[in-house]
Write a protein that holds these residues in place. Structure first.
Motif, PDB file in Angstrom:
ATOM      1  N   ARG A  28       0.832  -1.212   0.000  1.00  0.00           N
ATOM      2  CA  ARG A  28       0.000   0.000   0.000  1.00  0.00           C
ATOM      3  C   ARG A  28       0.863   1.257   0.000  1.00  0.00           C
ATOM      4  NH1 ARG A  28      -3.267  -2.929   3.764  1.00  0.00           N
ATOM      5  NH2 ARG A  28      -2.379  -1.718   5.490  1.00  0.00           N
ATOM      6  N   LEU A  29       1.988   1.214   0.725  1.00  0.00           N
ATOM      7  CA  LEU A  29       2.887   2.370   0.721  1.00  0.00           C
ATOM      8  C   LEU A  29       3.481   2.594  -0.668  1.00  0.00           C
ATOM      9  CD1 LEU A  29       4.778   1.953   4.124  1.00  0.00           C
ATOM     10  CD2 LEU A  29       2.959   3.555   3.560  1.00  0.00           C
ATOM     11  N   GLU A  30       3.844   1.517  -1.369  1.00  0.00           N
ATOM     12  CA  GLU A  30       4.348   1.656  -2.738  1.00  0.00           C
ATOM     13  C   GLU A  30       3.295   2.256  -3.653  1.00  0.00           C
ATOM     14  OE1 GLU A  30       7.519  -2.087  -2.836  1.00  0.00           O
ATOM     15  OE2 GLU A  30       5.488  -2.305  -3.629  1.00  0.00           O
ATOM     16  N   LYS A  31       2.064   1.840  -3.466  1.00  0.00           N
ATOM     17  CA  LYS A  31       0.983   2.400  -4.262  1.00  0.00           C
ATOM     18  C   LYS A  31       0.741   3.861  -3.908  1.00  0.00           C
ATOM     19  CE  LYS A  31      -3.802   1.448  -5.603  1.00  0.00           C
ATOM     20  NZ  LYS A  31      -4.984   0.555  -5.373  1.00  0.00           N
ATOM     21  N   THR A  32       0.869   4.198  -2.620  1.00  0.00           N
ATOM     22  CA  THR A  32       0.670   5.586  -2.196  1.00  0.00           C
ATOM     23  C   THR A  32       1.739   6.504  -2.754  1.00  0.00           C
ATOM     24  OG1 THR A  32      -0.385   4.835  -0.145  1.00  0.00           O
ATOM     25  CG2 THR A  32       0.447   7.096  -0.192  1.00  0.00           C
ATOM     26  N   PHE A  33       2.985   6.050  -2.744  1.00  0.00           N
ATOM     27  CA  PHE A  33       4.093   6.873  -3.217  1.00  0.00           C
ATOM     28  C   PHE A  33       4.354   6.721  -4.715  1.00  0.00           C
ATOM     29  CE2 PHE A  33       5.670   6.147   1.315  1.00  0.00           C
ATOM     30  CZ  PHE A  33       5.044   7.300   1.761  1.00  0.00           C
ATOM     31  N   GLY A  34       3.569   5.894  -5.409  1.00  0.00           N
ATOM     32  CA  GLY A  34       3.746   5.718  -6.841  1.00  0.00           C
ATOM     33  C   GLY A  34       5.009   4.984  -7.213  1.00  0.00           C
ATOM     34  N   LEU A  35       5.436   4.032  -6.390  1.00  0.00           N
ATOM     35  CA  LEU A  35       6.655   3.277  -6.665  1.00  0.00           C
ATOM     36  C   LEU A  35       6.318   1.955  -7.340  1.00  0.00           C
ATOM     37  CD1 LEU A  35       8.446   3.811  -3.226  1.00  0.00           C
ATOM     38  CD2 LEU A  35       8.757   5.131  -5.326  1.00  0.00           C
ATOM     39  N   LYS A  36       7.300   1.381  -8.011  1.00  0.00           N
ATOM     40  CA  LYS A  36       7.130   0.074  -8.619  1.00  0.00           C
ATOM     41  C   LYS A  36       7.179  -0.999  -7.539  1.00  0.00           C
ATOM     42  CE  LYS A  36       9.142   1.275 -13.105  1.00  0.00           C
ATOM     43  NZ  LYS A  36      10.198   0.937 -14.099  1.00  0.00           N
ATOM     44  N   PRO A  37       6.380  -2.045  -7.668  1.00  0.00           N
ATOM     45  CA  PRO A  37       6.414  -3.114  -6.650  1.00  0.00           C
ATOM     46  C   PRO A  37       7.795  -3.736  -6.560  1.00  0.00           C
ATOM     47  CG  PRO A  37       4.488  -3.335  -8.066  1.00  0.00           C
ATOM     48  CD  PRO A  37       5.364  -2.278  -8.691  1.00  0.00           C
ATOM     49  N   SER A  38       8.367  -3.694  -5.384  1.00  0.00           N
ATOM     50  CA  SER A  38       9.710  -4.251  -5.190  1.00  0.00           C
ATOM     51  C   SER A  38       9.864  -4.947  -3.859  1.00  0.00           C
ATOM     52  CB  SER A  38      10.764  -3.134  -5.277  1.00  0.00           C
ATOM     53  OG  SER A  38      10.538  -2.149  -4.294  1.00  0.00           O
ATOM     54  N   ALA A  53       8.381 -17.580 -13.036  1.00  0.00           N
ATOM     55  CA  ALA A  53       7.094 -17.422 -13.712  1.00  0.00           C
ATOM     56  C   ALA A  53       5.936 -17.699 -12.744  1.00  0.00           C
ATOM     57  CB  ALA A  53       7.028 -18.346 -14.919  1.00  0.00           C
ATOM     58  N   LYS A  54       6.066 -18.766 -11.944  1.00  0.00           N
ATOM     59  CA  LYS A  54       5.035 -19.062 -10.962  1.00  0.00           C
ATOM     60  C   LYS A  54       4.944 -17.969  -9.908  1.00  0.00           C
ATOM     61  CE  LYS A  54       5.153 -24.111 -11.377  1.00  0.00           C
ATOM     62  NZ  LYS A  54       5.386 -25.394 -10.663  1.00  0.00           N
ATOM     63  N   PHE A  55       6.097 -17.433  -9.547  1.00  0.00           N
ATOM     64  CA  PHE A  55       6.133 -16.378  -8.535  1.00  0.00           C
ATOM     65  C   PHE A  55       5.384 -15.141  -9.031  1.00  0.00           C
ATOM     66  CE2 PHE A  55       7.917 -12.957  -6.063  1.00  0.00           C
ATOM     67  CZ  PHE A  55       8.038 -13.515  -4.802  1.00  0.00           C
ATOM     68  N   LYS A  56       5.670 -14.723 -10.285  1.00  0.00           N
ATOM     69  CA  LYS A  56       4.994 -13.555 -10.836  1.00  0.00           C
ATOM     70  C   LYS A  56       3.497 -13.803 -11.004  1.00  0.00           C
ATOM     71  CE  LYS A  56       9.038 -11.713 -13.260  1.00  0.00           C
ATOM     72  NZ  LYS A  56       9.625 -11.337 -14.585  1.00  0.00           N
ATOM     73  N   GLU A  57       3.138 -15.010 -11.393  1.00  0.00           N
ATOM     74  CA  GLU A  57       1.726 -15.337 -11.529  1.00  0.00           C
ATOM     75  C   GLU A  57       1.022 -15.274 -10.173  1.00  0.00           C
ATOM     76  OE1 GLU A  57      -1.117 -19.035 -13.062  1.00  0.00           O
ATOM     77  OE2 GLU A  57       1.079 -19.182 -13.155  1.00  0.00           O
ATOM     78  N   GLN A  58       1.723 -15.730  -9.140  1.00  0.00           N
ATOM     79  CA  GLN A  58       1.137 -15.689  -7.813  1.00  0.00           C
ATOM     80  C   GLN A  58       0.955 -14.248  -7.346  1.00  0.00           C
ATOM     81  OE1 GLN A  58      -0.108 -18.156  -6.024  1.00  0.00           O
ATOM     82  NE2 GLN A  58      -0.769 -16.621  -4.534  1.00  0.00           N
ATOM     83  N   ILE A  59       1.924 -13.380  -7.659  1.00  0.00           N
ATOM     84  CA  ILE A  59       1.808 -11.973  -7.277  1.00  0.00           C
ATOM     85  C   ILE A  59       0.602 -11.338  -7.960  1.00  0.00           C
ATOM     86  CG2 ILE A  59       2.913  -9.719  -7.449  1.00  0.00           C
ATOM     87  CD1 ILE A  59       5.569 -11.053  -7.022  1.00  0.00           C
ATOM     88  N   MET A  60       0.396 -11.649  -9.249  1.00  0.00           N
ATOM     89  CA  MET A  60      -0.765 -11.117  -9.961  1.00  0.00           C
ATOM     90  C   MET A  60      -2.068 -11.629  -9.357  1.00  0.00           C
ATOM     91  SD  MET A  60       0.595 -11.378 -13.906  1.00  0.00           S
ATOM     92  CE  MET A  60      -0.973 -10.792 -14.519  1.00  0.00           C
ATOM     93  N   ASN A  61      -2.100 -12.894  -9.002  1.00  0.00           N
ATOM     94  CA  ASN A  61      -3.307 -13.444  -8.380  1.00  0.00           C
ATOM     95  C   ASN A  61      -3.581 -12.797  -7.032  1.00  0.00           C
ATOM     96  OD1 ASN A  61      -3.621 -15.179 -10.558  1.00  0.00           O
ATOM     97  ND2 ASN A  61      -2.527 -16.874  -9.556  1.00  0.00           N
ATOM     98  N   ASP A  62      -2.518 -12.580  -6.245  1.00  0.00           N
ATOM     99  CA  ASP A  62      -2.690 -11.920  -4.954  1.00  0.00           C
ATOM    100  C   ASP A  62      -3.187 -10.498  -5.116  1.00  0.00           C
ATOM    101  OD1 ASP A  62      -1.851 -14.234  -3.771  1.00  0.00           O
ATOM    102  OD2 ASP A  62       0.216 -13.558  -3.444  1.00  0.00           O
ATOM    103  N   GLU A  63      -2.679  -9.800  -6.139  1.00  0.00           N
ATOM    104  CA  GLU A  63      -3.109  -8.427  -6.391  1.00  0.00           C
ATOM    105  C   GLU A  63      -4.584  -8.392  -6.796  1.00  0.00           C
ATOM    106  OE1 GLU A  63      -2.586  -4.346  -6.388  1.00  0.00           O
ATOM    107  OE2 GLU A  63      -1.230  -5.943  -5.735  1.00  0.00           O
ATOM    108  N   ASN A  64      -4.989  -9.311  -7.650  1.00  0.00           N
ATOM    109  CA  ASN A  64      -6.399  -9.377  -8.042  1.00  0.00           C
ATOM    110  C   ASN A  64      -7.284  -9.713  -6.844  1.00  0.00           C
ATOM    111  OD1 ASN A  64      -5.692  -8.830 -10.702  1.00  0.00           O
ATOM    112  ND2 ASN A  64      -5.532 -11.008 -11.249  1.00  0.00           N
ATOM    113  N   GLN A  65      -6.827 -10.643  -6.026  1.00  0.00           N
ATOM    114  CA  GLN A  65      -7.591 -11.003  -4.844  1.00  0.00           C
ATOM    115  C   GLN A  65      -7.692  -9.834  -3.877  1.00  0.00           C
ATOM    116  OE1 GLN A  65      -9.178 -13.845  -4.543  1.00  0.00           O
ATOM    117  NE2 GLN A  65     -10.068 -13.299  -2.570  1.00  0.00           N
ATOM    118  N   ARG A  66      -6.631  -9.023  -3.789  1.00  0.00           N
ATOM    119  CA  ARG A  66      -6.663  -7.860  -2.912  1.00  0.00           C
ATOM    120  C   ARG A  66      -7.690  -6.843  -3.406  1.00  0.00           C
ATOM    121  NH1 ARG A  66      -1.774  -6.554  -3.416  1.00  0.00           N
ATOM    122  NH2 ARG A  66      -0.981  -7.809  -1.705  1.00  0.00           N
TER     123      ARG A  66
END
Length: 463
Positions: free
Chosen positions: A141-151, A165-178
């Motif tokens: 949320r802080l990265e989103k607030t400050f306009g930073l890239k997810p890191s 590839a699985k890791f990035k897919e999981q991050i996308m799924n978590d973001e959608n779920q959020r």
């Protein structure tokens, strides 16, 4: 008469069909007994681990070394349980669950006092450890607030292409779920569990949990020290009882008796920053608090729904007041052998841990909007109460040029400290309230003039 006890040479034995079946059955029995005794629970644990990680666990890792189920006794024994995710790790060396299915089921309403019911579920945990080392959702949320890239959660160099590839897919799924959870959170609906008259709580009204050698740790390699709460034994009881206000459903509470409790600040492994030496070491690190016996009482109301019309109460003196908000807090009673240690060094470590786990977003704070009719009632504060049942000591340690000085304070039984942490923001902001009273105070120093202060009662109020 002597023909019943005789031996026959091995060379004279006939290897016929019956003998072969006898040998096969004996060998099968031996193999089966060895498997049941040493390998069945491990194989069962391996199967559960594979199924859980494939079907249920997402973005984490779950492992159970062995699992043994005894339906007749209602007992489930396990060993080497590990759950690892981005934010915390839970480990249990071994333990068991006992579900007393043979006890009669008596339907009850969840708003009744269930604390006097029979214990149907017992839990034993040996070598229980919880390590909290990150808050990825908050930093996202802080990265989103400050306009930073997810890191915050990035693939490491040790991963191969498929794992990345699985890791990035999981991050996308978590973001959608959020995003889905945030959208659904805007529409607050009461949980069916709290509204129904009969739930699993009347089936399992009381849960007893015994912990042998437990540890709760907060920190990682980015903080100079790790806060560790260690207990040798803890006997806990969870149940529910009526809430403070009739507008709420019921109150959760946990009573615990803890033996040989210790709170310490230990150096974080693999910390590469500047090392700040503590003024005193006791075992693994700097001991902030230790006690031979403690009694804990944690309570939290299950919040109800805001009614359409305001509900008021009339006191004995005739005053009309609003209904009390849901309560949430913890009461701590310290027994014999209680010692507290603090000082500038310990406060600097507290500041490091607080900034990591509660980082500021540097945004203007807005007043908390009161819940509307139909919304869930909100908790307004978290209350902490600490008192001493016997004499205790307080050491305030100062260190300069590797020379440690201290202020040693003896306090009597009945001393207490109350802290109120606000959970909402009012029109005039928010403020933490600290009140307390120390009895039979005797303060000395490590300097030449040792006597510092003596008083019968010392009261303080900080806001």
């Amino acid at each position: 008469m002597g023909q019943f006890n005789m031996t026959q040479p091995l060379e004279d034995m006939k290897l016929d069909k019956n003998m072969v079946w006898l040998l096969v059955s004996l060998l099968s029995s031996i193999v089966w007994m060895v498997y049941i005794t040493f390998y069945n629970s491990r194989l069962f644990g391996c199967i559960i681990t594979k199924l859980a990680n494939r079907l249920y666990v997402r973005g984490a890792y779950f492992k159970i070394g062995s699992l043994n189920v005894n339906p007749l006794a209602g007992k489930i024994m396990f060993r080497d349980v590990v759950y690892v995710c981005f934010d915390y790790t839970v480990r249990v060396q071994d333990g068991y669950f006992i579900f007393r299915w043979w006890r009669s089921y008596v339907p009850k309403d969840v708003s009744e006092d269930l604390s006097h019911s029979d214990t149907r579920l017992s839990v034993m945990l040996n070598g229980f450890e919880v390590h909290i080392y990150n808050r990825s959702d908050l930093y996202a949320r802080l990265e989103k607030t400050f306009g930073l890239k997810p890191s915050v959660l990035v693939p490491t160099e040790d991963m191969n292409a498929e794992e990345i590839a699985k890791f990035k897919e999981q991050i996308m799924n978590d973001e959608n779920q959020r995003h889905i959870s945030e959208a659904s959170a805007k529409i607050k609906k009461p949980r069916p569990e709290a509204m129904t008259a009969t739930t699993w709580r009347d089936l399992i009204p009381v849960i007893k949990i015994d912990i042998c050698s437990g540890r709760f740790a907060f920190g990682n390699r980015l903080t100079p020290t790790t806060l560790s709460l260690c207990v040798e034994e803890a006997h806990c009881v969870y149940s529910t009882k009526p809430a403070v206000s009739k507008l709420d459903h019921f109150m959760h509470f946990v009573k615990a008796k803890v033996e040989n409790a210790k709170v310490l600040l230990a150096p974080s492994p693999k910390f590469t920053g500047m090392v700040d030496e503590p003024p005193r070491y006791m075992g693994e690190g700097f001991v902030v608090m230790m006690s031979n016996l403690m009694e804990l009482y944690f309570y939290m109301d299950e919040a109800g729904i805001v009614p359409e019309e305001p509900v008021t109460l009339t006191l004995a003196n005739g005053d009309v007041v609003e209904a009390a908000p849901p309560v949430w807090g913890i009461d701590i009673k310290c027994g014999k052998g209680t010692d507290f240690s603090y000082g500038p060094w310990a406060d600097r470590q507290r500041d490091h841990l607080f900034k990591f786990f509660f980082p500021p977003d540097y945004q203007p704070m807005s007043v908390t909007k009161p819940p509307k009719p139909g919304d869930r009632r909100e908790v307004r504060s978290f209350d902490i109460s600490l008192c001493t049942l016997n004499e205790a000591t307080i050491d305030v340690l100062f260190s300069k040029n590797k020379e440690t000085n201290a202020v040693h304070v003896n306090i009597g039984a009945g001393s207490y400290l109350e802290v109120t942490l606000p959970w909402i923001i009012l029109q005039d902001g928010m403020a933490t309230k600290v009140t307390g009273q120390l009895l039979h105070v005797e303060a000395t120093t490590s300097l030449q003039y040792r006597s510092l202060a003596e008083c019968e009662t010392l009261q303080f109020n900080v806001k």
